[in-house]
Write a protein that holds these residues in place. Structure first.
Motif: not given
Length: 214
Positions: A189-196
């Motif tokens: 995501f734009d805030d550099e967080s991520w998810t599987d």
């Protein structure tokens, strides 16, 4: 005492095998040989190849590779069969095997035209070819379903976008799993967080469902 005489004249020991004439040798060469029937049953090879490749996680979407591998194998089988046909006494040049590059039925029909042999081989090929085109369900359950990775990434990103979230998703390429199985993608995501994202294949037509798992 007279010496045993072989049939047709001349002397020889009793029970000695007399060489057959060339005509009789040719009559013994089977036109319905294993090479011809392997060609007739060649559509089965495509089904088995699809299943084995998908089970191994290898893409079957590259039609050009399929053509090259298939054409090479079919020409080799045709060359093997040509030897039988020639040995049976027919004028059947080795170059005829090239017809298998354009399609096995072309070769099989030409073979029937030259030898007057059985039509069962081209007919068998036609029946099995229709079975191959209808084998998606079998291949999907036994081998797996191959998804278009670009399409899958777009679907996930569009779903996030509909919720007001901007994402960039990456999925494995190739993305292959059996019906009921799954592949794992990753969305950033734009805030550099991520998810599987776990993508489950629901049907052989490529219907999927997905959920976040991280």
């Amino acid at each position: 005492m007279f010496e045993p005489v072989a049939p047709g004249g001349g002397s020889g020991s009793r029970g000695e095998k007399i060489p057959a004439s060339p005509e009789r040798e040719a009559d013994r060469i089977p036109l319905n040989n294993i090479a011809a029937w392997l060609l007739a049953c060649s559509p089965i090879a495509y089904i088995l190849t699809d299943v084995l490749l998908l089970q191994s996680g290898v893409s079957v979407a590259d039609g050009w590779s399929y053509f090259v591998l298939g054409a090479t194998g079919f020409v080799l089988l045709a060359l093997w069969d040509v030897r039988y046909v020639q040995a049976a006494g027919y004028e059947f040049p080795r170059s005829t095997a090239i017809l298998a590059v354009f399609g096995v039925p072309f070769y099989l029909v030409r073979r029937v035209a030259v030898t007057g042999g059985t039509w069962w081989q081209p007919v068998t090929w036609g029946i099995l070819f229709l079975a191959y085109w209808g084998s998606a369900n079998v291949v999907g359950f036994l081998g797996g379903v191959e998804l278009d990775s670009d399409w899958l990434e777009t679907v996930i990103d569009e779903n996030y976008s509909n919720s007001g979230v901007s994402s960039t998703t990456e999925c494995p390429n190739p993305a292959i799993a059996p019906v009921g199985g799954s592949v794992t993608c990753q969305s950033t995501f734009d805030d550099e967080s991520w998810t599987d994202v776990l993508v489950t294949i629901e049907a052989v037509d490529g219907t999927v469902s997905w959920q976040e798992i991280g």
